[in-house]
Design a protein around this motif. Structure first.
Motif: not given
Ligand SMILES: Nc1ncnc2c1ncn2[C@@H]1O[C@H](COP(=O)(O)OP(=O)(O)O)[C@@H](O)[C@H]1O
Ligand SMILES: [Mg+2]
Length: 236
Positions: A33-40, A72, A76, A170, A226
């Motif tokens: 889902h959105a915000g699950t750190m897929k991009s990160s 972003h 990180l 997503e 993370f």
């Molecule tokens: N432990 C963490 N340290 C730093 N940032 C985090 C942490 N957990 C969640 N985030 C934040 O989570 C958000 C979602 O990450 P993102 O990779 O954009 O998710 P997605 O691509 O799945 O929507 C980012 O804004 C990120 O900074």
């Protein structure tokens, strides 16, 4: 042991549970889902692959624009401006412009155009790993007549690039699928699933390797954290 060449995920604790990483030339869905750190997470894979092994990548974004992505990733602990081994192709703005004008969008075959941009880029720049962020954004641009056939064809063209590919998928929060058309999972060689679970202490993130061809891997969902600029799975 087998002698398949692999790209590590650089998630501490995970690579040893999957024979060292993702087999080269695999197409892997990274879904959640959105915000699950897929991009990160996917960015962290290509960022570290270049730092560690000089493996060159392209991050094609239809979601976050380039500047936002740089900010972003810097936050990180992955400063990337000027890192020429990780190239960002930013189609986010084009996507927004086109979304405003449906008639214009329909004139362009986005699946085909993206393949041709990537082919061209590969000839010029040479890269071994692609991240496409995201499938959902690509679908939003595409008017499918026969989604299953067109997606099948798109995956075939992606395979011809002869590189390792991470497709960010997503998933809408109200559905339990890996991709929107329900066929992305069998068209892919691997699936990495990220999910959030609510606990009394807050929301925890979990990672599971649901599928990875030619690999003995764990199937358990493990807490993903993370910290200090790197991902880590915690084994129970
Ligand atoms: N432990 C963490 N340290 C730093 N940032 C985090 C942490 N957990 C969640 N985030 C934040 O989570 C958000 C979602 O990450 P993102 O990779 O954009 O998710 P997605 O691509 O799945 O929507 C980012 O804004 C990120 O900074
Ligand atoms: Mg994202």
């Amino acid at each position: 042991m087998n002698d398949v060449e692999r790209i590590p995920t650089y998630v501490k604790g995970l690579d040893e549970l999957m024979e060292g990483g993702v087999p080269k030339k695999h197409i892997v869905l990274v879904c959640g889902h959105a915000g699950t750190m897929k991009s990160s997470l996917t960015y962290s894979i290509i960022y570290n692959a270049y730092k560690d092994r000089g493996i060159k990548s392209v991050y094609l974004t239809l979601e976050q624009g380039k500047d936002s992505l740089y900010t972003h990733m810097e936050k990180l602990g992955m400063p990337s401006k000027g890192v020429d081994g990780v190239a960002i192709i930013d189609l986010a703005k084009i996507r927004k412009d086109v979304a405003m004008d449906k008639a214009k969008a329909e004139k362009v075959d986005w699946l085909k155009s993206i393949i041709s941009v990537l082919k061209h880029y590969k000839e010029r720049f040479g890269f071994d790993v692609l991240v496409l962020d995201s499938l959902a954004a690509l679908y939003a641009l595409t008017t499918f007549k026969n989604p299953r056939a067109e997606l099948f064809y798109f995956f075939e063209r992606l395979r011809e690039l002869d590189i390792t590919i991470f497709l960010i998928s997503e998933i809408p929060t109200d559905r339990n699928v890996y991709g929107l058309y329900g066929i992305e999972d069998f068209l892919s060689d691997g699936i990495i699933h990220l999910k959030v679970e609510q606990t009394d202490a807050g929301a925890n993130l979990y990672l599971g390797v649901v599928k990875m061809r030619t690999t003995n891997h764990t199937r358990s969902f493990m807490p993903l954290i993370f910290e200090d600029g790197r991902f880590e799975v915690v084994q129970g």
